[in-house]
Design a protein around this motif. Sequence first.
Motif, PDB file in Angstrom:
ATOM      1  N   ASP A   1      -3.840  -0.724   1.780  1.00 53.38           N
ATOM      2  CA  ASP A   1      -3.469  -2.124   1.574  1.00 53.38           C
ATOM      3  C   ASP A   1      -2.245  -2.557   2.370  1.00 53.38           C
ATOM      4  O   ASP A   1      -1.840  -3.719   2.289  1.00 53.38           O
ATOM      5  CB  ASP A   1      -3.211  -2.378   0.077  1.00 53.38           C
ATOM      6  N   ARG A   2      -1.640  -1.644   3.119  1.00 48.35           N
ATOM      7  CA  ARG A   2      -0.433  -1.978   3.884  1.00 48.35           C
ATOM      8  C   ARG A   2      -0.678  -1.773   5.366  1.00 48.35           C
ATOM      9  O   ARG A   2      -1.138  -0.704   5.790  1.00 48.35           O
ATOM     10  CB  ARG A   2       0.743  -1.119   3.422  1.00 48.35           C
ATOM     11  N   ASP A   3      -0.375  -2.794   6.159  1.00 53.35           N
ATOM     12  CA  ASP A   3      -0.594  -2.715   7.598  1.00 53.35           C
ATOM     13  C   ASP A   3       0.273  -1.647   8.249  1.00 53.35           C
ATOM     14  O   ASP A   3      -0.163  -0.961   9.184  1.00 53.35           O
ATOM     15  CB  ASP A   3      -0.333  -4.068   8.250  1.00 53.35           C
TER      16      ASP A   3
ATOM     17  N   ARG B   1      -4.317  -6.715   7.246  1.00 54.17           N
ATOM     18  CA  ARG B   1      -4.275  -7.923   6.438  1.00 54.17           C
ATOM     19  C   ARG B   1      -3.937  -9.152   7.274  1.00 54.17           C
ATOM     20  O   ARG B   1      -4.393 -10.253   6.996  1.00 54.17           O
ATOM     21  CB  ARG B   1      -3.260  -7.760   5.310  1.00 54.17           C
ATOM     22  N   GLU B   2      -3.123  -8.956   8.314  1.00 54.58           N
ATOM     23  CA  GLU B   2      -2.652 -10.074   9.132  1.00 54.58           C
ATOM     24  C   GLU B   2      -3.168  -9.957  10.555  1.00 54.58           C
ATOM     25  O   GLU B   2      -3.138  -8.880  11.155  1.00 54.58           O
ATOM     26  CB  GLU B   2      -1.122 -10.123   9.127  1.00 54.58           C
TER      27      GLU B   2
ATOM     28  N   THR C   1      -8.371   2.139   5.275  1.00 52.41           N
ATOM     29  CA  THR C   1      -8.481   0.930   4.451  1.00 52.41           C
ATOM     30  C   THR C   1      -7.342   0.796   3.444  1.00 52.41           C
ATOM     31  O   THR C   1      -7.547   0.275   2.346  1.00 52.41           O
ATOM     32  CB  THR C   1      -9.814   0.932   3.676  1.00 52.41           C
TER      33      THR C   1
ATOM     34  N   THR D   1      -9.856  -7.747  10.379  1.00 53.04           N
ATOM     35  CA  THR D   1      -8.816  -8.528   9.703  1.00 53.04           C
ATOM     36  C   THR D   1      -9.371  -9.045   8.389  1.00 53.04           C
ATOM     37  O   THR D   1     -10.165  -9.989   8.367  1.00 53.04           O
ATOM     38  CB  THR D   1      -8.342  -9.692  10.592  1.00 53.04           C
ATOM     39  N   SER D   2      -8.943  -8.450   7.304  1.00 51.33           N
ATOM     40  CA  SER D   2      -9.528  -8.784   6.006  1.00 51.33           C
ATOM     41  C   SER D   2      -9.141 -10.174   5.531  1.00 51.33           C
ATOM     42  O   SER D   2      -9.985 -10.945   5.071  1.00 51.33           O
ATOM     43  CB  SER D   2      -9.099  -7.738   4.971  1.00 51.33           C
ATOM     44  N   SER D   3      -7.877 -10.555   5.657  1.00 53.90           N
ATOM     45  CA  SER D   3      -7.441 -11.857   5.140  1.00 53.90           C
ATOM     46  C   SER D   3      -8.058 -13.000   5.938  1.00 53.90           C
ATOM     47  O   SER D   3      -8.511 -13.996   5.366  1.00 53.90           O
ATOM     48  CB  SER D   3      -5.914 -11.955   5.177  1.00 53.90           C
TER      49      SER D   3
ATOM     50  N   LYS E   1     -12.256  -1.883  -0.475  1.00 53.15           N
ATOM     51  CA  LYS E   1     -12.763  -1.797   0.902  1.00 53.15           C
ATOM     52  C   LYS E   1     -13.323  -0.410   1.200  1.00 53.15           C
ATOM     53  O   LYS E   1     -14.379  -0.286   1.840  1.00 53.15           O
ATOM     54  CB  LYS E   1     -11.636  -2.150   1.879  1.00 53.15           C
TER      55      LYS E   1
ATOM     56  N   SER F   1      -8.529  -1.475   8.975  1.00 55.91           N
ATOM     57  CA  SER F   1      -8.398  -2.835   8.458  1.00 55.91           C
ATOM     58  C   SER F   1      -6.935  -3.254   8.492  1.00 55.91           C
ATOM     59  O   SER F   1      -6.035  -2.421   8.305  1.00 55.91           O
ATOM     60  CB  SER F   1      -8.928  -2.915   7.025  1.00 55.91           C
TER      61      SER F   1
END
Length: 361
Positions: A210-212, A236-237, A208, A254-256, A145, A234
């Motif tokens: 990987d952990r919210d 994930r949820e 960016t 929201t990437s996912s 990202k 960004s």
Amino acid sequence: MSSSVPPPTAGSVALPATQRSPWWELGRRLLAALAILVGTVLLVWFDREGYIDGNDPTGQVDLSDAIYYTTVTLSTTGYGDIAPVSEQARLVNAFLITPARIGFLVLLIGTTLEVLASQGREMFRVARWRRHMDKHVVVVGYGTKGRSAIDTLVRNGYDREGVVVVDPTSLAVGEANRDGLAAILGDATHRGVLRQAGVDKATHVIITTDRDDSNVLVTLTVRQLNPDAWIVASVREQDNVPLMRQSGADSVITSSDAVGRLLGLSSMSPTLGSVMEDLLTYGEGLEVAERDLLVTEVGKQPQSLPDQVIAVVRDEKVHRYFDPVVSLLARGDRLIVVRPARERPWAPRPGTHNEDLAEEA
């Protein structure tokens, strides 16, 4: 990194490489020194009749004596036990071995000075970089990202020198350097690391990881250090979007959910999925862009413009093109349009570049 520069430590600045690999530089110099040694040994060996060994009853010079004489001569030790006696040998020493001695010493001294000076030179580069770093973009996380975000910025006119990467892994920092970017090695949840990246002077911060939970903490810290920065984060949820906004993010992606929606559209309608993918892919087909309103477009309906207007930004609020509030375009409006990707995304449509912008009139 430049030659002889130690690996970056946590919180340190790593600027893009400007020299070859340090192993390449060291190997090149060692080979040059070895070539001088071998060449000098051969000169003495082929002209051995012109030398005398004071420690040998016969006075003769063999190959081991030639190697010994070369090493003590090039290192300027000079014990004097082996000496040139013939005129030819003395001329060879004067015009060939003496320059070889000078070159050998220059290689040794030059390498030593470079090792000693490299750290100071790198500190000077970092200090100069800090003086010029202002109104830049900080990207936290150099994964897929982060790289895509930077690529989009660069393709739309941003200078790579105005982008700073923050990542906790030395591998990512090295990749950023190879891509021509300055990078900070460290955890962006720590204030000191963000200060190293000049977050307090940045205009935009893109988060960016990987952990919210890390994104939330980074957003809180960035907002405290720079209340005016535009923060894009960004998650994930989808459930974490409100929390991210409360933490200070101006825009949350929201990437996912975005990926899942694209997968669903592609499964139900392959053609619709391909169009959505086209809009998300830079440089081909269609492009979503934002541009200013032109003087000639004031008072017109969004649907009547040559560009396909999908939204209008008025007073920093986004309105859909069919919203009655923006049925007629007004000075100061900005347009969100869909246009061919070959056109410059953030500029007025080709053919209208010499027209006045509505907000300038």
